[in-house]
Write an enzyme that holds these catalytic residues in place. Sequence first.
Site, PDB file in Angstrom:
ATOM      1  CG  HIS A   1       3.323  -8.170   7.830  1.00  0.00           C
ATOM      2  ND1 HIS A   1       2.873  -7.789   6.592  1.00  0.00           N
ATOM      3  CD2 HIS A   1       4.604  -8.611   7.660  1.00  0.00           C
ATOM      4  CE1 HIS A   1       3.840  -8.005   5.698  1.00  0.00           C
ATOM      5  NE2 HIS A   1       4.884  -8.504   6.321  1.00  0.00           N
TER       6      HIS A   1
ATOM      7  CG  ASP B   1      -0.233  -4.450  10.713  1.00  0.00           C
ATOM      8  OD1 ASP B   1       0.563  -5.348  10.354  1.00  0.00           O
ATOM      9  OD2 ASP B   1      -0.968  -3.848   9.915  1.00  0.00           O
TER      10      ASP B   1
ATOM     11  CG  HIS C   1       0.375  -9.229   2.304  1.00  0.00           C
ATOM     12  ND1 HIS C   1       0.238  -7.959   1.827  1.00  0.00           N
ATOM     13  CD2 HIS C   1       0.774  -9.096   3.603  1.00  0.00           C
ATOM     14  CE1 HIS C   1       0.551  -7.100   2.782  1.00  0.00           C
ATOM     15  NE2 HIS C   1       0.877  -7.760   3.867  1.00  0.00           N
TER      16      HIS C   1
ATOM     17  CG  ASP D   1      -2.879  -6.794   5.104  1.00  0.00           C
ATOM     18  OD1 ASP D   1      -3.992  -6.686   5.638  1.00  0.00           O
ATOM     19  OD2 ASP D   1      -1.862  -6.299   5.609  1.00  0.00           O
TER      20      ASP D   1
END
EC number: 3.1.26.11
Lengths: 307, 307
Positions: B64, B66, B140, B211
Amino acid sequence: MSIQIVFLGTGSGKPMPQRNVSSVALFREGELFLFDCGEATQLQLTRSGLRPGAIRAIFLSHFHGDHVNGLPGLIGSLTLNQREEALDIYGPRGLRRWFKTLHELHILRPGFRVRLHEVAGPGKVFEGDGFHVATQALNHRVETWGYTLIEDQRPGRFDLEQARELGIPSGPLFGRLQRGETITLSDGRQITPSQVLGPARPGLKIAYCCDTIPCEGALELARDADLVIHEATYVAGEERSAHQRGHSTSADAARCAREAGAQRLILTHISQKHLDLHEVLRGARSIFPNTEIARDLAEFSVERKDQ
Amino acid sequence: MSIQIVFLGTGSGKPMPQRNVSSVALFREGELFLFDCGEATQLQLTRSGLRPGAIRAIFLSHFHGDHVNGLPGLIGSLTLNQREEALDIYGPRGLRRWFKTLHELHILRPGFRVRLHEVAGPGKVFEGDGFHVATQALNHRVETWGYTLIEDQRPGRFDLEQARELGIPSGPLFGRLQRGETITLSDGRQITPSQVLGPARPGLKIAYCCDTIPCEGALELARDADLVIHEATYVAGEERSAHQRGHSTSADAARCAREAGAQRLILTHISQKHLDLHEVLRGARSIFPNTEIARDLAEFSVERKDQ
């Protein structure tokens, strides 16, 4: 009316605390346009107070990381901001392939429509309301495009006194003349627009030439421009090294502005090697006096001369 | 001996002035390791005072933006810094494809060897001097890997008094016993290492779980860890929304640390929605008291207990 220019990143190569990598924001009548989008451009936008949601289009000069690495993150954040409007992005060939890879890996999944335009050649690329953006090939180490924003000409001023002398009654006939129509008065006389309108007033022209060695394309972009934003990675006297690396000196930039008949020059893409900005500036001002050096978050206003 | 942890970015989703996007630096005996590399990580490194040249390996949790958008720029800058040492990068499948696209478009052309390792499954991924890094699958929205750095056990303390009592002469025999060899004295007696060495001393273990929703993999990474760095995008009570989005609450993170028998928990990946950090902390501390919240550029030291 005026156009605001905010420099978001004015350094070359790698981001430094005092100069982030390349990005220039142009704000015109509520719309924001970005030229290049180096890493952390979105953070610089936040610091500048400009609203990322106002971005209408982004123009990428070339695929070197310091000019484009901030784009995926910016679009990701616009998605988190629930943007709905489409966004137009212009750049060299490969733009679609880059986004395809980012999409397939899940690195970037925009939540709004992103229209990718690979520049195919010189000419008009973006048509806005009262202006357009045109591109020319620059001469750098990879495929590179410069851009210039050109406002449409506006009709000349309406000469009210002259209109009254000609006996034109106030009202809708004034508007028709202003829009360029020939009208017929009740007494049969025909009045052409040129009888009551002054000469057409040119709009503003702002050119972005980065990165490049001196070339025809840069000159064409800068032709009669109100403002030329030009890279100056090297200082006057370093032409040989500069050109070998596909870059310009501050003197090259000044020569471009002078030969193009431009009004004003702002130098950007400043190397971290040049701590003495006076040296950068001196080499340019001896050729083109109306030269400044951009700083990160510095704002410049370009005003129309005939309000 | 200790390990330093410096949080370079502790926010979730998009960079904010107070919390940049994900990256954690781990400094151990002169070597730097990054876990994730969100946009502007290189700027945060500069601010932290850590030397980017000391980076030995980078571990990416998932694709992802970020968590990864800062990687191309960081490697570009290391190239401009004339780095020569190879760099190891670990991440999900697709890592090679990403770099291939960046290379072919000229966005990233590293000037040193970048060894790309796509994680194929749980287990050891990186072998260092006196430690290794192992990975486990997290849960995730996309393929995600957590990582844990595990120092080797060190031999027990040498009991000098006991050695003298046994009549072992000072000198090379001490070293052989410390290295685990059984020795024979001049009088024919055999001495085993366990006669003069205390119990083996465990090294440090530091886990990075980000995450993820609560899962076996996170628990395994955190097992008996001296420090667990765990995401807490949501606060206690928001489990349903959190898990739907593939994330954890601060209470989830605390339960992971408690069940894993960990010593200490630091929460990161904090949402900008949570201005009341006490609320984030309260939900965790009621379950696992030794919990803190990371801030950008905050530094934590993890000390070995038996120096």
